[in-house]
Design an enzyme around this catalytic site. Structure first.
Site, mmCIF file in Angstrom:
data_model
loop_
_atom_site.group_PDB
_atom_site.id
_atom_site.type_symbol
_atom_site.label_atom_id
_atom_site.label_comp_id
_atom_site.label_asym_id
_atom_site.label_seq_id
_atom_site.Cartn_x
_atom_site.Cartn_y
_atom_site.Cartn_z
ATOM 1 N N CYS A 22 0.862 -1.185 0.000
ATOM 2 C CA CYS A 22 0.000 0.000 0.000
ATOM 3 C C CYS A 22 0.894 1.230 0.000
ATOM 4 C CB CYS A 22 -0.904 -0.019 1.229
ATOM 5 S SG CYS A 22 -1.903 1.476 1.431
ATOM 6 N N ASN A 38 0.450 -4.194 -7.117
ATOM 7 C CA ASN A 38 -0.881 -4.727 -6.839
ATOM 8 C C ASN A 38 -1.795 -4.324 -7.998
ATOM 9 O OD1 ASN A 38 -1.038 -2.013 -6.217
ATOM 10 N ND2 ASN A 38 -2.069 -2.277 -4.265
ATOM 11 N N CYS A 49 -5.895 6.383 -2.063
ATOM 12 C CA CYS A 49 -5.186 5.132 -2.308
ATOM 13 C C CYS A 49 -3.911 5.501 -3.055
ATOM 14 C CB CYS A 49 -6.037 4.168 -3.136
ATOM 15 S SG CYS A 49 -5.165 2.663 -3.646
ATOM 16 N N ASN A 78 0.171 4.620 0.319
ATOM 17 C CA ASN A 78 -0.069 5.510 1.452
ATOM 18 C C ASN A 78 0.345 4.844 2.756
ATOM 19 O OD1 ASN A 78 -1.155 7.704 0.020
ATOM 20 N ND2 ASN A 78 -3.199 6.825 0.033
ATOM 21 N N GLU A 106 -11.439 0.177 -3.049
ATOM 22 C CA GLU A 106 -10.342 -0.759 -2.809
ATOM 23 C C GLU A 106 -10.893 -2.139 -2.459
ATOM 24 O OE1 GLU A 106 -6.712 0.361 -0.841
ATOM 25 O OE2 GLU A 106 -7.543 2.350 -0.387
#
Length: 295
Positions: free
Chosen positions: A88, A165, A231, A90, A222
């Protein structure tokens, strides 16, 4: 039976996380417990949970590879439903703030640390007021899925983008369309991605490029979390897709406005294939203890 668990709450442009320290991997949590922590009514609340654990302490391939590559710390990240995720953007910036605040690493402004994730080792650079994450190589994936969401009268084509991702980016015609979306339900993708995907809806600014910087607005649903205020990897995917659509002469620097604020995306030319960097603020909000049930 319950036991106390120390935690910290943090966010990056409104993308919020429950942060835990388990340096030696001595307290793994069940999926149900992780989902409990992220629950906004019964737990602490967050878009995901991040466990700070040494790469060498985890018995999984990504962690072993990270340890061998010299990344001492691994970002054990799960979505709000407790399902594991690759990484991720962030969350990586918030994770760095957490490591610094806990005294687990030392990093001066301008210095870089290697962090392990399930999507591979990532380099994160400390900056004044935030940090920048090198998300690595990105790929425009073949295929032309269609995406249907509440608020859209007809399904729209999407551009699959992989930044460690999976994402599918959908271009909309106006701010009115973007604001009119109802993302309480997951958009329907045809064909459905085998492992799911984050879905970004994007509107270009007018003008698209100002002072050499591309500008877009974005909302995101998400996988495993629902709509979030931001995101990081999604912002990168949205900028990359828009850059593809814009064609030759499109800028490498982008400003992405999300409901929780603004992040920066930069494409870094590389002989082996372009990389993408995400930058923005990160903040730790509070710390405390929670009685964690044995779920």
């Amino acid at each position: 039976m319950t036991s106390a668990l120390r935690f910290t709450k943090g966010h990056g442009t409104g993308n919020d996380f429950v942060l835990l320290v388990d340096a030696d991997g001595e307290r793994p949590l069940s999926r149900a417990q992780l989902a409990y922590l992220a629950d906004r009514r019964f737990g602490i609340g967050g878009d995901g949970v991040i466990r700070a654990v040494r790469s060498a302490a985890l018995d999984e391939p990504a962690a072993r590879a990270a340890s061998e590559a010299g990344a001492e710390w691994f970002m054990d990240y799960v979505n709000a439903d407790g399902s594991p995720a690759e990484m991720c953007g962030n969350g990586m910036r918030v994770y760095l703030e957490h490591l610094l605040a806990e005294g687990l690493i030392e990093l001066a402004v301008g210095e870089t640390a290697a962090i392990g994730t399930r999507g591979g080792v990532r380099q994160v650079r400390r900056e004044a007021g935030g940090s920048a994450v090198d998300l690595g190589r990105w790929v425009a994936v073949d295929g032309e899925p269609t995406v249907q969401a509440l608020g859209l009268q007809v399904a729209r084509p999407g551009q699959p983008i992989d930044v460690g991702n999976p994402h599918i980016v959908v271009a909309l015609a106006s701010d009115l369309e973007l604001d009119g979306l109802d993302l309480h339900q997951a958009p329907l993708v045809d064909p459905a991605p085998v492992d799911g995907a984050n879905i970004e809806f994007v509107v270009p600014a007018d003008p698209l490029v100002l002072d050499g910087v591309g500008r877009i607005r974005m909302r995101v649903h998400e996988r495993g979390s629902g709509e979030t205020l931001s995101c990081g990897t999604g912002a990168a995917a949205a900028a990359l897709a828009t850059r593809l659509w814009a064609g030759a002469g499109a800028p490498d620097a982008w400003q992405v406005e999300v409901p929780g604020g603004t992040v920066g995306v930069r494409v870094i030319p590389d002989e082996a294939g372009d990389r993408v960097e995400l930058s923005g603020p990160a903040e730790l909000v509070y710390s405390g203890e929670i009685a964690l049930p044995e779920l």
